[in-house]
Design an enzyme around this catalytic site. Sequence first.
Site, PDB file in Angstrom:
ATOM      1  N   LYS A  59      94.697  -3.226  39.429  1.00  0.00           N
ATOM      2  CA  LYS A  59      95.246  -3.876  38.554  1.00  0.00           C
ATOM      3  C   LYS A  59      94.577  -5.278  38.149  1.00  0.00           C
ATOM      4  O   LYS A  59      94.765  -6.025  37.122  1.00  0.00           O
ATOM      5  CB  LYS A  59      96.833  -4.235  38.785  1.00  0.00           C
ATOM      6  CG  LYS A  59      97.604  -2.866  38.790  1.00  0.00           C
ATOM      7  CD  LYS A  59      99.232  -3.428  38.562  1.00  0.00           C
ATOM      8  CE  LYS A  59      99.770  -1.978  38.304  1.00  0.00           C
ATOM      9  NZ  LYS A  59     101.499  -2.297  38.500  1.00  0.00           N
ATOM     10  N   LYS A  87      95.349   8.195  35.686  1.00  0.00           N
ATOM     11  CA  LYS A  87      96.616   8.542  35.655  1.00  0.00           C
ATOM     12  C   LYS A  87      97.496   8.070  34.264  1.00  0.00           C
ATOM     13  O   LYS A  87      96.997   7.187  33.627  1.00  0.00           O
ATOM     14  CB  LYS A  87      97.331   7.728  36.765  1.00  0.00           C
ATOM     15  CG  LYS A  87      98.455   7.991  37.217  1.00  0.00           C
ATOM     16  CD  LYS A  87      98.805   6.862  38.363  1.00  0.00           C
ATOM     17  CE  LYS A  87      99.013   5.368  37.996  1.00  0.00           C
ATOM     18  NZ  LYS A  87      99.486   4.404  38.874  1.00  0.00           N
ATOM     19  N   LYS A  98     102.314   3.418  31.766  1.00  0.00           N
ATOM     20  CA  LYS A  98     102.746   2.649  30.889  1.00  0.00           C
ATOM     21  C   LYS A  98     101.725   1.630  30.522  1.00  0.00           C
ATOM     22  O   LYS A  98     101.992   1.087  29.370  1.00  0.00           O
ATOM     23  CB  LYS A  98     104.029   1.915  31.702  1.00  0.00           C
ATOM     24  CG  LYS A  98     105.241   2.706  31.959  1.00  0.00           C
ATOM     25  CD  LYS A  98     106.182   1.757  32.602  1.00  0.00           C
ATOM     26  CE  LYS A  98     107.112   2.401  33.607  1.00  0.00           C
ATOM     27  NZ  LYS A  98     107.552   1.782  34.361  1.00  0.00           N
TER      28      LYS A  98
HETATM   29  P1  TYM Z   1     106.669   2.711  38.552  1.00  0.00           P
HETATM   30  O1  TYM Z   1     107.608   1.857  38.031  1.00  0.00           O
HETATM   31  O2  TYM Z   1     105.054   2.320  38.609  1.00  0.00           O
HETATM   32  O3  TYM Z   1     106.762   4.191  38.875  1.00  0.00           O
HETATM   33  C1  TYM Z   1     107.876   4.519  39.220  1.00  0.00           C
HETATM   34  C2  TYM Z   1     107.914   5.890  39.778  1.00  0.00           C
HETATM   35  O4  TYM Z   1     107.199   6.747  39.087  1.00  0.00           O
HETATM   36  C3  TYM Z   1     105.964   7.571  39.711  1.00  0.00           C
HETATM   37  N1  TYM Z   1     104.645   7.634  38.886  1.00  0.00           N
HETATM   38  C4  TYM Z   1     104.116   8.798  38.781  1.00  0.00           C
HETATM   39  N2  TYM Z   1     104.301   9.842  39.171  1.00  0.00           N
HETATM   40  C5  TYM Z   1     103.492  10.748  38.635  1.00  0.00           C
HETATM   41  N3  TYM Z   1     102.466  10.852  38.101  1.00  0.00           N
HETATM   42  C6  TYM Z   1     102.298   9.618  37.443  1.00  0.00           C
HETATM   43  N4  TYM Z   1     101.308   9.313  36.281  1.00  0.00           N
HETATM   44  C7  TYM Z   1     103.350   8.357  37.647  1.00  0.00           C
HETATM   45  N5  TYM Z   1     103.180   7.375  37.238  1.00  0.00           N
HETATM   46  C8  TYM Z   1     104.249   6.533  37.989  1.00  0.00           C
HETATM   47  C9  TYM Z   1     105.556   6.347  40.857  1.00  0.00           C
HETATM   48  O5  TYM Z   1     104.984   6.789  41.850  1.00  0.00           O
HETATM   49  C10 TYM Z   1     106.910   5.822  41.193  1.00  0.00           C
HETATM   50  O6  TYM Z   1     107.571   6.563  42.083  1.00  0.00           O
HETATM   51  N6  TYM Z   1     106.240  -0.017  43.187  1.00  0.00           N
HETATM   52  C11 TYM Z   1     106.793   0.866  42.412  1.00  0.00           C
HETATM   53  C12 TYM Z   1     108.310   0.638  42.419  1.00  0.00           C
HETATM   54  C13 TYM Z   1     109.044   0.082  43.584  1.00  0.00           C
HETATM   55  C14 TYM Z   1     109.406   1.148  44.692  1.00  0.00           C
HETATM   56  C15 TYM Z   1     110.044   0.253  45.487  1.00  0.00           C
HETATM   57  C16 TYM Z   1     109.201   2.386  44.733  1.00  0.00           C
HETATM   58  C17 TYM Z   1     109.392  -0.980  43.799  1.00  0.00           C
HETATM   59  N7  TYM Z   1     110.044  -0.851  45.036  1.00  0.00           N
HETATM   60  C18 TYM Z   1     110.584   0.823  46.697  1.00  0.00           C
HETATM   61  C19 TYM Z   1     109.722   2.948  46.017  1.00  0.00           C
HETATM   62  C20 TYM Z   1     110.521   2.184  46.857  1.00  0.00           C
HETATM   63  C21 TYM Z   1     106.237   1.062  41.102  1.00  0.00           C
HETATM   64  O7  TYM Z   1     105.637   0.227  40.298  1.00  0.00           O
HETATM   65  O8  TYM Z   1     106.635   2.398  40.381  1.00  0.00           O
END
Ligand code: TYM
Length: 332
Positions: free
Chosen positions: A113, A196, A199
């Site tokens: 990032k 990947k 968003k």
């Molecule tokens: P975020 O918002 O990027 O994504 C949310 C969830 O979607 C999954 N994900 C994917 N899975 C498969 N293929 C993809 N291309 C893909 N893109 C996203 C992510 O693995 C995630 O599970 N840091 C985290 C949010 C967070 C969190 C937490 C998660 C904050 N605190 C505590 C678990 C526990 C994030 O940015 O997810």
Amino acid sequence: MSQPRVFSGVQPTGNLHLGNYLGAIRNWVKLQDGHECIYCVVDMHAITVWQDPADLSRATREVTASLIAAGIDPVNHILFNQSKVPAHAETAWIFNCVARMGWLNRMTQFKEKAGKDRENVSVGLYAYPNLMAADILAYKATHVPVGEDQKQHLELARDIAIKFNHDYEVEHFPLPEPLILGEATRVMSLRDGTKKMSKSDASDQSRINLTDGADDIDQKIRRAKTDPLPLPETVEELGARPEAANLLTIYAALGDEPLAKSVADFAGKQFSDFKKALTERAIAVLSPLSTEMRRLLADPGHIDRILADGAERANAIAAPILAETKRIVGFL
Ligand code: TYM
């Protein structure tokens, strides 16, 4: 006997996409059976990169509506936005003082990032994994359903729990387990099977959003990158064919069936036939979801009340744990 506690979060930075849905949210829904689930729209994580305030509020409501439309039950489980519960920020500060610079320096997501602009990104983006550890451990959650890309952050959360318990000579925090479930743990871009689905990709054609209508889904799948060969006969052949692997994985996950079955069903067929079946399946799964989401968004007050109610119940769990954390640290 009490049920195992699940925590997970998603950022309100635009629409949810198929990767979020297949990699995480669909598993969140399934885990509601047999677990006590706490699901969080992580608005504090979102502002680690600039968010226009009005967009952030709108995205928080939209993501909440998508989660409910996808089957998250905000009555029997907890759904709320992170900034409403102070334990996240307070625990994160303590974890900033537990985690080591060397640990954070190894985080691949930060490196991706921040890119070449390292000197100019927010301190929050760097410390982000500490806040994520705080999210989970503020509730002493033990099970964390996520996509493959969050695995390293989960390992860091475990390291923080271990070091905290060790330094203060307590057994305060449990070690959280990642749950990386299903066929589609890493959904890739429709434009490039080695990247990947995300968003933040500039091209909307690279992803299927949960808000996309049937026409968008049809068009995006029709334009999705493929290779010139017919579909493979075996799962092993997918190793060298990232686009075929991604589309077949999406197809399998949407139908909740093993990848091997989807491969067998389309072995030797042309992409054009397969893409028709994939489009049909994607529309069948996603269109009820976007219809329900639009219905929910017509009443933003209702969504706000759900979030406020969830935050109150989340806070009731987190506040005594935070009080104990502070006592252990020596805060009067
Ligand atoms: P975020 O918002 O990027 O994504 C949310 C969830 O979607 C999954 N994900 C994917 N899975 C498969 N293929 C993809 N291309 C893909 N893109 C996203 C992510 O693995 C995630 O599970 N840091 C985290 C949010 C967070 C969190 C937490 C998660 C904050 N605190 C505590 C678990 C526990 C994030 O940015 O997810």
